[in-house]
Enzyme design. Structure first.
Site, short mmCIF file in Angstrom:
data_model
loop_
_atom_site.label_atom_id
_atom_site.label_comp_id
_atom_site.label_asym_id
_atom_site.label_seq_id
_atom_site.Cartn_x
_atom_site.Cartn_y
_atom_site.Cartn_z
N LYS A 64 0.84 -1.22 0.00
CA LYS A 64 0.00 0.00 0.00
C LYS A 64 0.87 1.26 0.00
O LYS A 64 0.66 2.18 -0.78
CB LYS A 64 -0.92 -0.05 1.22
CG LYS A 64 -1.81 1.13 1.50
CD LYS A 64 -1.20 2.25 2.30
CE LYS A 64 -0.58 1.93 3.60
NZ LYS A 64 -1.46 1.60 4.67
N TYR A 206 -9.59 3.18 7.14
CA TYR A 206 -8.19 3.27 6.71
C TYR A 206 -8.07 2.88 5.23
O TYR A 206 -7.54 3.63 4.41
CB TYR A 206 -7.34 2.26 7.49
CG TYR A 206 -6.91 2.63 8.88
CD1 TYR A 206 -5.65 3.16 9.11
CD2 TYR A 206 -7.73 2.38 9.98
CE1 TYR A 206 -5.21 3.44 10.39
CE2 TYR A 206 -7.29 2.66 11.27
CZ TYR A 206 -6.02 3.19 11.47
OH TYR A 206 -5.60 3.46 12.73
N GLU A 210 -7.34 5.32 1.94
CA GLU A 210 -6.01 5.17 1.34
C GLU A 210 -6.12 4.79 -0.13
O GLU A 210 -5.43 5.34 -0.98
CB GLU A 210 -5.22 4.11 2.12
CG GLU A 210 -4.86 4.58 3.52
CD GLU A 210 -4.13 3.56 4.38
OE1 GLU A 210 -3.58 3.96 5.41
OE2 GLU A 210 -4.09 2.37 4.04
N HIS A 471 13.20 25.49 12.35
CA HIS A 471 12.63 26.47 11.45
C HIS A 471 13.33 26.49 10.11
O HIS A 471 14.56 26.40 10.07
CB HIS A 471 12.74 27.86 12.11
CG HIS A 471 12.04 28.92 11.35
ND1 HIS A 471 10.66 29.01 11.28
CD2 HIS A 471 12.52 29.93 10.59
CE1 HIS A 471 10.33 30.06 10.53
NE2 HIS A 471 11.44 30.62 10.09
N GLU A 476 7.35 22.52 13.61
CA GLU A 476 7.59 23.49 14.69
C GLU A 476 6.27 24.06 15.23
O GLU A 476 6.22 24.56 16.34
CB GLU A 476 8.51 24.61 14.22
CG GLU A 476 7.90 25.55 13.20
CD GLU A 476 8.85 26.68 12.78
OE1 GLU A 476 9.48 27.28 13.65
OE2 GLU A 476 8.94 26.94 11.56
#
Ligand code: NDP
Length: 496
Positions: A64, A206, A210, A471, A476
């Site tokens: 997958k 799921y 997918e 960064h 972040e």
């Protein structure tokens, strides 16, 4: 006819994620004599087809993910144009040469080659750990005897004080008329070519989300997603579900919420009509070339002799086990999807290791189901660890603080893609403990794995805040969410 009888400390039935891990650890860490029984290799599972590596490696997570990678290049190519790349032509409207095309069959050939390599590797992993790999169908005759029928019909009797059942699960179809015309995920992962027409995917879990992304990224016809709820991915955080749903639509998947499929009619090869009832009760028809049923899986308990020894099943047909993976029959254990606890490969691995320690390490060991992270590889993916906002409110007393950040990823500011990333922290106000982290956006699974460690360590929001960000990154944002989006009163009784 029985040709031999062999003695071991452990016989494992099933060489999937849980069975391989348990057998390998038992043999290499605790030095016991192990036999692991598995059916011959094949891409589509049946009574006589399996293969070392199991669902995850042969017809699940691994193939997958390879297809998800394959499907995502279309988006990369589109984004590249925004960065000045002339891919396949000038890229102007109507420029046919600019439309990338995809050859499904070459991707599948490469996928299959890789899966065969992995299947061999898994057999070798067992052998190099000193495990005897036995090919054939294993069935329990009595609590200490497993009979193996080899592909040529010959039989072997394997005796051991401990038998581990790790036979996994199988995809199920919903029982509607014409269900035989639909395929399941095993078939989808082995399709030699895509049909010449629209595809309908049934379900919204799921596998459905997918595959909707895989087909949308590789197929030149429409992809429809039909499901019975109002939103995809029941059980996940509501805001994340909403975001995924919007992303699916924005990426061109035709979603049909609140729908009930009633019949699949076959008009000819690659010509199907999906009959369904919509939210208003209207009976509708959708002409498609293929229907994929991604409507759940069930434990694989048939044909392994459970009735003969009286191993109890639960209401869902899964093997009933205690917290140490022991069945009701002394000496018979079970791990992984056949026990229907949390049906994820890493959980089966954890259960396999805990079993080995319990059975041979001299210490009864419980798998730890707290803060199990998981990801749905829809596009872009969703990843999560810990409590959803809704679960936290239901479970805890006191206030629940929720921090939400929704932003356009930096890459898209230039590529022009109109899609937002969603990040979310769920915090227990009084204790400051972070209860849950959720993300829908590029790289979400990669980011979430690190946050799972933080949650496992009992991280508090103040510690997230005092962590210096990397960064510029999307990640972040998880350590710079200073402004509460909302505070809601918990209605549960648990305290921290
Ligand atoms: P899921 O349980 O995730 O989803 C099943 C879907 O089928 C749901 O949308 C469900 O609807 C729907 N459904 C079930 N019965 C019916 C019915 N009678 N009529 C209509 N719709 C129905 O199962 P999957 O098959 O997608 O995956 C099985 C398991 O495998 C997952 O739970 C997961 O544990 C594992 N998995 C993990 C992956 C990963 O880690 N990335 C990838 C793939 C699988 P409703 O929600 O309304 O019940």
């Amino acid at each position: 006819m029985t040709s031999s009888e062999e003695h071991f400390d452990l016989v494992t039935i099933g060489a999937g994620s849980g069975g391989v891990r348990a057998s390998r650890f038992a043999a290499s860490l605790y030095g016991v004599k192990v036999a692991c029984v598995e059916l011959p290799f094949g891409f589509i599972a049946s009574e006589n087809v399996g293969g070392a590596g199991g669902t995850c490696v042969i017809r699940g997570c691994v193939p997958k993910k390879l297809l998800v990678y394959g499907a995502a290049f279309g988006e990369e190519i589109a984004d590249a144009r925004g960065f000045g790349w002339a891919v396949g032509g000038g890229g102007g409207e109507g420029d046919e040469a600019a439309t990338p095309t995809h050859d499904w069959s070459s991707l599948m050939k490469l996928k299959s080659k890789e899966i065969q390599r992995l299947n061999t590797t898994y057999g070798n992993i067992l052998r190099s750990a000193g495990v005897t790999f036995v090919e054939g169908r294993g069935a329990i005759l009595d609590p200490q005897t497993v009979e193996v029928t080899a592909p040529d019909g010959s039989k072997r009797l394997l005796r051991a004080k401990n038998v581990l059942i790790a036979t996994g699960g199988v995809a199920t179809k919903i029982p509607i008329e014409g269900a035989e015309h639909a395929i399941i995920s095993d078939d989808a992962l082995a399709l030699e070519s895509l049909p010449d027409g629209p595809i309908a995917v049934l379900g919204a879990g799921y596998i459905a989300t997918e595959f909707a992304g895989i087909f949308r990224g590789t197929h030149r016809h429409a992809v429809h997603l039909l499901f019975r709820g109002d939103k995809v991915l029941r059980g996940f955080d509501e805001e994340c579900r909403q975001q995924v749903q919007e992303n699916l639509v924005r990426r061109g998947i035709v979603t049909h919420p609140n729908c009930k499929p009633t019949r699949i009619e076959k008009l000819g090869e690659g010509q199907l009509v999906l009959h369904y009832v919509n939210a208003e009760g209207a009976e509708l028809q959708l002409p498609v070339a293929m229907v994929l049923m991604a409507t759940g899986r069930k434990p694989r308990v048939e044909g392994i002799g459970l009735e003969a020894v009286g191993v109890e099943l639960d209401a869902a047909g899964a093997i009933k086990v205690d917290e140490f993976s022991r069945t009701n029959v002394p000496g018979i254990w079970a791990v992984g999807d056949v026990t229907n606890r949390i049906n994820l490969t890493p959980v089966a691995l954890m259960e396999g290791m805990a079993f080995a320690k319990s059975a041979f390490g001299g210490e009864l060991t419980k798998p730890d189901y707290r803060d199990v992270a998981s990801a749905v590889f829809c596009q872009p993916p969703l990843a999560t660890v810990g409590y959803t906002e809704e679960q936290a409110i239901k479970e805890f007393s006191g206030n629940i603080d929720v921090y939400v950040s929704r932003f356009r990823p930096m890459k898209y500011t230039i590529s022009g893609r109109d899609e937002k990333t969603l990040m979310k922290l769920v915090v227990h106000a009084e204790s400051d403990k972070v209860l849950g982290c959720h993300m829908v956006g590029p790289d979400a699974p990669e980011i979430m794995q690190g946050l799972a460690v933080a949650l496992k360590c009992g991280a508090r929001k103040a510690q997230f805040d005092s962590t210096v960000g990397i960064h510029p990154s999307a990640a972040e944002e998880f350590v710079t969410m200073r402004t509460r989006t909302r505070t809601l009163p918990g209605t549960g009784t648990s305290k921290l």
